[in-house]
Structure formats: structure tokens, C-alpha cells
Design an enzyme around this catalytic site. Structure first.
Site, short mmCIF file in Angstrom:
data_model
loop_
_atom_site.label_atom_id
_atom_site.label_comp_id
_atom_site.label_asym_id
_atom_site.label_seq_id
_atom_site.Cartn_x
_atom_site.Cartn_y
_atom_site.Cartn_z
CG ASP A 18 -2.17 -1.29 0.96
OD1 ASP A 18 -2.53 -1.21 -0.01
OD2 ASP A 18 -2.51 -2.13 2.11
NE ARG A 56 8.32 4.73 -3.58
CZ ARG A 56 8.75 5.03 -4.85
NH1 ARG A 56 9.19 5.22 -5.54
NH2 ARG A 56 9.47 3.75 -4.73
CG ASN A 73 -5.63 5.73 0.85
OD1 ASN A 73 -6.48 5.48 -0.17
ND2 ASN A 73 -5.08 4.56 1.20
CD GLU A 74 -4.70 7.66 5.08
OE1 GLU A 74 -4.12 8.03 5.41
OE2 GLU A 74 -6.33 6.63 4.55
CB ALA A 124 -6.57 2.85 4.02
#
Length: 295
Positions: free
Chosen positions: A71, A76, A145-146, A187
């Protein structure tokens, strides 16, 4: 093709070399970062680019970004994909790999599909992140994602006020707050107790982490909402993390604003499997006994 690999893993090194060899045999050029190229046995025809060039110069002219790893490596690769607009195709060599489209055993198929251009491209929503201190913008960032606001010291609780669309929702002490996209719902937000949101759904998530409050539940808002987390002045400050990769200190009184990102990340897809099937496979969910709807 632009190739990114977690060369700290022997499986990734071998996989990267196999992918490059397959592409070159089919007449497709390959480009690799200098630091990773040092760990790989590559033919002279492979183009080497400087490590710090997360921009169009590094990926310019490439049709795909092929990422081999877990992940963290996939995130990256997402930095290069967002900066260049080039789609990313992930091969999972880690544990879960929700962003990946293929597994290690699929390398031959991946090369064949890339050579034949037999893939589709979908766009994933991102978030733009703004940090204000004393009214001034002190930091800008983004995430696929976050973005998480977290306490800076383990022994101290973070006191925050959560806000949606300019209106306060609740004040509470916590270990942090996660602001996530649907892609990020599986995630960090998932680990914090947030809901799983299908990636086709456009929404923003706000998920408290270990909140000391009666009402500190996960929230799902519209994609056009603006989420904000205000670190209270009496708190010792906190830390902002974006995708667990980029960080910034948050002084006491800082305000973190999260909104829909202006630039999406494009993902290359090889399969038409539903997200439900992906969810079951990635989390090894028990489905024995299912018979399906009557026909």
C-alpha cells in the site's frame, strides 16, 4: 512505461526485472527511478530518471505507471500519477493492496494486457488539504486516501472541534480525526471504525479516532462539503498526516480544512469485478452458504 517498485523486498526486485524484460521484448520502453535502478539488474536501454522529480518530467511521454509493492508503494505511485495525469496500474506485493489491480502471480498477464492496451481507466476522487494558523495559510497538501489530524504526544489527548460546511458538529477529546475519500474508506478510516464506501460513491468521510465522547460517530457528507478540524488553543498541538506519507506540525489553535480535490488520480483497471467481490477477497470475508437470489 514508468516503473516504481519497493526494491527493499526481494519479490519486488524480481518482479520489476520480469516486467521490464517483458515490456522490452514487446518493443515498449521502460523508465525507472535512479535509486531503484541501482537495486535492479536492468539492460542499458532502460531510461533512468532522478529520484526527486515527481512531475511531468519524470513521467512525461509514458502511457502507464506500473507500481509493484504494498500500500505504501502504491501511494507513492499515486503522487506521480496525480502530478502527471498518467494512469497508475498497481501490482500488489503486500498484504491488502486495495489500490492494486493485480497480484504477484499475474505478472505475465499484466505485461500482455499493457502491451495490448487492454485496460480501462477510472478516476478516483482526492482531497485538498489546507492548514490555517492565526488566520494565515501555513500549509497546503492533498491525499488520495485520507488526511488525519493526530495528537503529537502519546500521553496527551487532542481536543478538537469538528465542523461541516462552516457549522460546528461536536467538540471532543480524541487521539485524532480522519478525513477520508471513498478510496480511503478501506484504509485508516476503516481501522478507526468508519464505514466502507463503494468507490463509485462521491462523498467525504469524517471519522474520530478513539474519541472520549458520547457523540463522536463517523460522518459521511456530500463531496462538495468542506470538513474542518480545529485544534483547540489549550491543546499542545498535533500532527497532520496525508496518506501516511507527508506530514506537517499543527500548532495549538490550528485549523485543518478538507475539501474535494481539484485533481483526481487515474487508475488503470484490468478487471470488471465488482467492488463487492474485491472487498470479500481482500478481507477474506466468510461467504460460505450464500446461494444468491432465486432465478
Amino acid at each position: 512505461m514508468f516503473l516504481i517498485a519497493h526494491t527493499g523486498r526481494p519479490a519486488a526486485v524480481r518482479s520489476a526485472e520480469l516486467v521490464v524484460q517483458g515490456l522490452l521484448r514487446s518493443g515498449i520502453g521502460a523508465r525507472v527511478l535512479a535509486q531503484e535502478a541501482a537495486d535492479l539488474e536492468l539492460p542499458p536501454s532502460v531510461q533512468i530518471v532522478a529520484d526527486g522529480e515527481i512531475c511531468e518530467k519524470a513521467v512525461g511521454g509514458c502511457e502507464l505507471i506500473v507500481v509493484l509493492g504494498g500500500d505504501g508503494t502504491l501511494l507513492r505511485g499515486a503522487e506521480f500519477a496525480r502530478a502527471s495525469g498518467v494512469p497508475m496500474l498497481g501490482v500488489n506485493l503486500g498484504r491488502v493492496g486495495f489500490l492494486a489491480e493485480a497480484e504477484r502471480d499475474d505478472l505475465d498477464k499484466v505485461v500482455r494486457r499493457v502491451v495490448a492496451r487492454s485496460y480501462e481507466v477510472e478516476e478516483r476522487m482526492t482531497i485538498d488539504v489546507l492548514v490555517r494558523s492565526d488566520g494565515d495559510v501555513v500549509h497546503r497538501d492533498w491525499a488520495l486516501n485520507e488526511a488525519s489530524v493526530e495528537k503529537a504526544a502519546r500521553e496527551r489527548m487532542l481536543e478538537v472541534v469538528a465542523e461541516v460546511d462552516g457549522r460546528p458538529v461536536s467538540r471532543f477529546g480524541c487521539d485524532g480525526v480522519v478525513c477520508a475519500t471513498p478510496t480511503g474508506s478501506t484504509a485508516y478510516a476503516f481501522s478507526a471504525g468508519g464505514p466502507v464506501v463503494w468507490p463509485e460513491v462521491e462523498a467525504l468521510l469524517l471519522v474520530p479516532i478513539s474519541a472520549h465522547a458520547l457523540f463522536a460517530k463517523p460522518l459521511v457528507t456530500t463531496p462538495d462539503s468542506v470538513l474542518a478540524v480545529e485544534v483547540q488553543p489549550q491543546t499542545h498541538g498535533g500532527v497532520l498526516w496525508c496518506d501516511g506519507r507527508r506530514t506537517a506540525e499543527l500548532p495549538a489553535g490550528a485549523r485543518v480544512e478538507v475539501r474535494r480535490g481539484a485533481v483526481p488520480v487515474r487508475l488503470a483497471r484490468l478487471h470488471h469485478a465488482s467492488f463487492t467481490d474485491r472487498l470479500v477477497a481482500k478481507f477474506a470475508l466468510p461467504v460460505a452458504g450464500w446461494r444468491g437470489a432465486p432465478h
